[in-house]
Design a protein around this motif. Structure first.
Motif, short mmCIF file in Angstrom:
data_model
loop_
_atom_site.label_atom_id
_atom_site.label_comp_id
_atom_site.label_asym_id
_atom_site.label_seq_id
_atom_site.Cartn_x
_atom_site.Cartn_y
_atom_site.Cartn_z
N GLU A 1 -63.67 16.57 27.63
CA GLU A 1 -64.22 15.21 27.81
C GLU A 1 -63.08 14.28 28.05
O GLU A 1 -63.09 13.42 29.08
N ARG B 1 -64.13 18.23 23.07
CA ARG B 1 -63.84 16.97 22.92
C ARG B 1 -62.59 16.90 23.91
O ARG B 1 -62.31 15.86 24.68
N THR B 2 -61.78 17.90 24.16
CA THR B 2 -60.72 17.92 24.93
C THR B 2 -61.04 17.80 26.59
O THR B 2 -60.47 17.09 27.38
N THR C 1 -65.62 22.84 18.86
CA THR C 1 -65.51 21.17 18.83
C THR C 1 -64.44 20.65 19.54
O THR C 1 -64.54 19.62 20.61
N GLU C 2 -63.22 21.27 19.17
CA GLU C 2 -61.93 20.64 19.79
C GLU C 2 -61.76 20.88 21.23
O GLU C 2 -61.43 19.85 22.16
#
Length: 328
Positions: free
Chosen positions: A129, A126-127, A122-123
């Motif tokens: 994006e 997000r990073t 998930t991280e």
């Protein structure tokens, strides 16, 4: 003097007449010869023997049967000392509990590693994006990728740990099952109904693995063993009718059937008296008595009884009247 001269011839004549009369009486009462399609020979009754042996070595705690006793299938014949095995079973069961706890811990570790990997994925997304929009530096993106790789390696390690724990659990359960089987083997039971022929050990004795404890005979599996020359044995068929007349009960004619013919010739038994007969090759034949008949007279069934066995070489011919079945 003349009287004395006649006494001896008259006495001799009387003896001759008496002897001749007795011989004639024996000839009249003698049973007629058997037809050529009937083979007759001496035989001996044999019951199927079952050895009850211990699979494991141990000290005999008790023997529950005596010679001559009838035992049912599954009845306890003897027990071995099982104290050592019971202690081993307690230890094996403790190892099973420990192994189950290890599996539970490994599964929890696998869940934790999977959760950490999910967070790392998930991280990283997000990073990625933020980096695409220009809000995250490349170093941060590389760090997220590295964290995910470590999380995936941790998951693989946790899965391997769970498999090892499960394998160890299986091994400990198998060990416990083996000890339980050994415990079961300390109780020796009769495999089928029979009469105790020999009691071979006493309480307190030590038996080795494979050591016999008792021998049973199956009173429903009884045959007469006879020996026939090749000319007669070769004409027999399996299941062919036979008749038995036993020495202790000569008034009865028992039904039987041919259950076995030896595939190879052998010498006749040593009990045969003449050298000529011992030199002849003979075939061993088993004449089996019907199990239903044996069950009806189980208390009279004994091994070693001798008698005559008759086999019909031509099944199309009728049995002679004196060999018709006569049962008690």
């Amino acid at each position: 003097m003349p009287l004395r001269r006649w006494v001896m011839p008259i006495g001799l004549a009387a003896v001759v007449l008496a002897g001749g009369g007795y011989l004639g009486w024996r000839l009249l009462l003698r049973e007629p010869a058997l037809p050529s399609f009937i083979a007759a020979t001496n035989g001996r009754i044999e019951a199927e023997q079952i050895d009850i042996a211990s699979k494991i070595a141990g000290r005999v705690l008790e023997v529950t049967v005596e010679e001559g006793q009838m035992v049912e299938a599954g009845a306890v014949v003897a027990r071995l000392d099982d104290r050592t095995l019971r202690a081993r079973l307690l230890a094996a069961e403790a190892q099973v509990l420990e192994a189950r706890q290890a599996v539970a811990a490994a599964e929890a570790e696998q869940l934790r590693a999977a959760s950490t990997r999910q967070l790392a994925q998930t991280e990283l997304a997000r990073t990625q994006e933020l980096s695409r929009r220009g809000f995250a530096p490349a170093e941060q993106l590389d760090q997220r990728r590295s964290t995910l790789e470590v999380a995936e390696a941790t998951v693989a390690t946790a899965e391997a740990g769970r498999r090892r724990a499960e394998a160890n659990l299986a091994a400990t359960e198998a060990n416990a099952a083996e000890v339980r089987t050994l415990l079961d083997d300390t109780v020796l039971t009769a495999p089928r109904t029979g009469r105790v022929l020999y009691r071979l050990v006493r309480s307190g004795e030590v038996v080795s693995a494979g050591g016999r404890v008792a021998t049973l005979i199956d009173p429903t599996d009884v045959s007469m063993i006879i020996f026939l020359p090749a000319a007669q044995a070769g004409r027999l068929t399996y299941g062919a009718e036979a008749r038995l007349v036993l020495d202790p009960v000569p008034d009865y004619v028992l039904p039987a059937s041919v259950s076995f013919v030896a595939p190879e010739a052998q010498f006749t038994p040593r009990q045969v008296e003449t050298a000529q007969e011992r030199g002849n090759l003979m075939f061993r034949v088993k004449l089996r008595l019907p199990p239903d008949l044996l069950r009806a007279h189980v208390d009279q069934v004994k091994g070693g009884v001798r008698g005559l066995g008759y086999v019909r070489l031509d099944p199309a011919q009728p049995w002679p009247p004196r060999l018709e079945v006569r049962l008690p």
